[in-house]
Design an enzyme around this catalytic site. Structure first.
Site, short mmCIF file in Angstrom:
data_model
loop_
_atom_site.label_atom_id
_atom_site.label_comp_id
_atom_site.label_asym_id
_atom_site.label_seq_id
_atom_site.Cartn_x
_atom_site.Cartn_y
_atom_site.Cartn_z
N ILE A 16 74.31 1.00 -85.23
CA ILE A 16 72.90 1.22 -84.66
C ILE A 16 72.52 2.60 -84.77
O ILE A 16 71.44 2.80 -83.99
CB ILE A 16 73.07 0.96 -83.17
CG1 ILE A 16 74.16 1.47 -82.48
CG2 ILE A 16 73.19 -0.75 -83.12
CD1 ILE A 16 74.45 1.34 -80.98
N GLY A 17 73.32 3.52 -85.47
CA GLY A 17 72.73 4.95 -85.31
C GLY A 17 73.66 5.77 -86.43
O GLY A 17 74.89 5.62 -86.24
N GLY A 19 74.39 10.33 -86.78
CA GLY A 19 74.24 11.82 -86.75
C GLY A 19 74.89 12.58 -87.43
O GLY A 19 75.38 12.04 -88.74
N ALA A 22 78.63 11.99 -86.58
CA ALA A 22 79.03 10.77 -86.11
C ALA A 22 78.23 9.50 -86.33
O ALA A 22 77.10 9.59 -86.99
CB ALA A 22 78.96 10.92 -84.48
N VAL A 24 77.26 5.58 -84.90
CA VAL A 24 77.23 4.84 -83.50
C VAL A 24 77.23 3.34 -84.02
O VAL A 24 76.47 2.95 -84.66
CB VAL A 24 76.03 5.22 -82.67
CG1 VAL A 24 76.32 4.53 -81.27
CG2 VAL A 24 75.94 6.51 -82.33
N LYS A 38 80.57 5.76 -80.42
CA LYS A 38 80.24 6.78 -80.94
C LYS A 38 81.58 7.12 -81.78
O LYS A 38 82.54 7.37 -81.05
CB LYS A 38 79.81 8.12 -80.22
CG LYS A 38 79.63 9.12 -81.30
CD LYS A 38 79.08 10.45 -80.46
CE LYS A 38 77.61 10.52 -80.09
NZ LYS A 38 77.09 11.72 -79.46
N ASP A 131 68.77 19.79 -74.46
CA ASP A 131 68.18 19.10 -75.53
C ASP A 131 67.43 18.04 -74.87
O ASP A 131 67.59 16.86 -75.37
CB ASP A 131 69.22 18.54 -76.49
CG ASP A 131 68.51 18.28 -77.89
OD1 ASP A 131 67.45 18.59 -78.28
OD2 ASP A 131 69.35 17.57 -78.94
#
Length: 318
Positions: A16-17, A19, A22, A24, A38, A131
C-alpha cells in the site's frame, strides 16, 4: 489458491506504500484484523542518521496515545529487516481528499481542531513532529477522523530533563526538516530553531490549504519559493472572505501561526482557545473528552505493563 506470505503471525494482503528505505503493506493477523506493516529492509546498510530517525519514530509511536495519532502495535525484527505493525487507516490521506473535493467549512474546522489537539498533546510530551503536511495525515474510511502519521523526522526534547523545564528551556534544533510548502522561515535560514514553533507554522499552512485548497506560498522554483516563504506575506482572496468560505476568525489565527518571528507564534494550547475553534465549541468539547479518554486508557495500559514487568523481575529474583 496461492498461499499468502507470512511474517510472524501476520499474512501479507497487499502493498500500500513505499518510501526511501521502507515499504508498507496491508496485513492481517490470525483473527482477521487488518494492520499496516512498515518493512524496513537492509537495516545493516542504513546510515546512522537513518537509524536515528527510525529509532525515534518507534519510540514516539509507542509513547503517544491519542485518537488522532497513528498507533504502533508491535515491533518485529530479523537480522536485516525491521517490521513496525501499526493501525491500518483505510480512508487515504488528506491531500488526496482535497484534490478530489472542496471541504465544507465545518469539516475543515473539525479537521483543524483534531490536528491542533493532537499537536498540543505531542508538545506537552516534549515531541516535535517536524513534518506536518496533508500527505502525512491519514483519514478514516468515513472521513470524519484524521490520524497524524510518519514521525520519522520527529524530535524528542532532552529526554533526561523534566518536561516542565523543557517548555521554558527547549533545546533548539539544527537539522533541516519538513516539506517545501510547509517549512518555516527559520528552518530555511539554517538557523537553530524550535521544532515546536515550526510545527505551529506547518499547521497554519495546513489550515490555509484546508480552507482554500492551495498553498499560501507558491513560486515557479524552489529558490523563489524559499524567498516568498521568508517574506511571510500571506494573502487571502477577498471574495472567499466575503462569501464566508474563509471566516475572519480563520484569517486571524492563520496570520498568528504564520508569523515570521517564531517567538510571536501562539502555542497549540493558545490556538485551541482561538475564536475560530470556539465557533464550533460543542464539537471541540466533545472531541477533547475523546482525547482525554484515550490518554487515560494509555496510562492504564502503561501502568499494567509496568506491573507485569515488575512481577517478572520479582520472579527472577526468587
Amino acid at each position: 489458491m496461492t498461499e499468502k506470505k507470512k511474517i510472524g503471525p501476520y499474512s501479507i494482503e497487499q502493498a500500500i506504500g513505499k518510501g526511501a528505505y521502507a515499504e508498507v503493506y496491508l496485513v492481517s493477523d490470525e483473527q482477521g484484523n487488518g494492520f499496516a506493516m512498515k518493512v524496513i529492509k537492509n537495516i545493516d546498510r542504513l546510515t546512522p542518521s537513518q537509524l536515528k530517525h527510525i529509532k525515534t519514530e518507534i519510540k514516539v509511536m509507542k509513547t503517544l496515545r491519542h485518537p488522532n495519532i497513528v498507533r504502533s502495535r508491535f515491533i518485529l525484527a530479523s537480522k536485516r529487516k525491521l517490521y513496525i505493525v501499526m493501525d491500518y487507516i483505510g480512508g487515504g490521506n488528506l491531500l488526496q481528499l482535497l484534490q478530489q473535493q472542496r471541504l465544507p467549512l465545518y469539516q475543515s474546522r473539525r479537521f483543524f481542531i483534531q490536528t491542533a489537539l493532537a499537536m498540543q498533546y505531542c508538545h506537552k510530551n516534549a515531541i516535535a513532529h517536524r513534518d506536518i503536511k496533508a500527505e502525512n495525515i491519514l483519514l478514516s474510511e468515513d472521513h470524519n477522523q484524521l490520524f497524524i502519521s510518519d514521525f520519522g523526522l520527529s524530535a524528542i526534547y532532552n529526554e533526561d530533563q523534566d518536561i516542565l523545564n523543557q517548555q521554558s528551556k527547549r533545546t533548539l534544533l539544527r537539522t533541516s526538516c519538513g516539506s517545501p510548502y510547509y517549512v518555516a522561515p527559520e528552518v530555511l535560514k539554517r538557523r537553530d530553531y524550535d521544532g515546536q514553533k515550526a510545527d505551529v507554522w506547518s499547521t497554519g499552512i495546513l489550515l490555509y490549504l484546508l480552507l482554500l485548497r492551495r498553498y499560501p506560498f507558491d513560486a515557479a522554483s524552489h529558490e523563489l519559493l524559499q524567498e516568498v516563504i521568508c517574506k511571510g506575506d500571506v494573502q487571502f482572496p477577498q471574495a472567499k472572505i466575503d462569501n464566508g468560505q474563509v471566516p475572519l476568525s480563520a484569517v486571524k489565527v492563520i496570520k498568528q501561526m504564520l508569523q515570521i518571528d517564531p517567538a510571536t507564534r501562539p502555542t497549540f494550547s493558545e490556538i485551541i482557545q482561538s475564536e475560530f475553534v470556539k465557533e464550533d465549541d460543542e464539537y471541540f468539547q466533545l472531541w477533547s473528552k475523546e482525547c482525554e479518554k484515550e490518554q487515560l486508557e494509555g496510562e492504564r495500559e502503561r501502568d499494567q505493563q509496568k506491573d507485569e514487568k515488575d512481577d517478572e523481575e520479582d520472579k527472577d529474583i526468587e
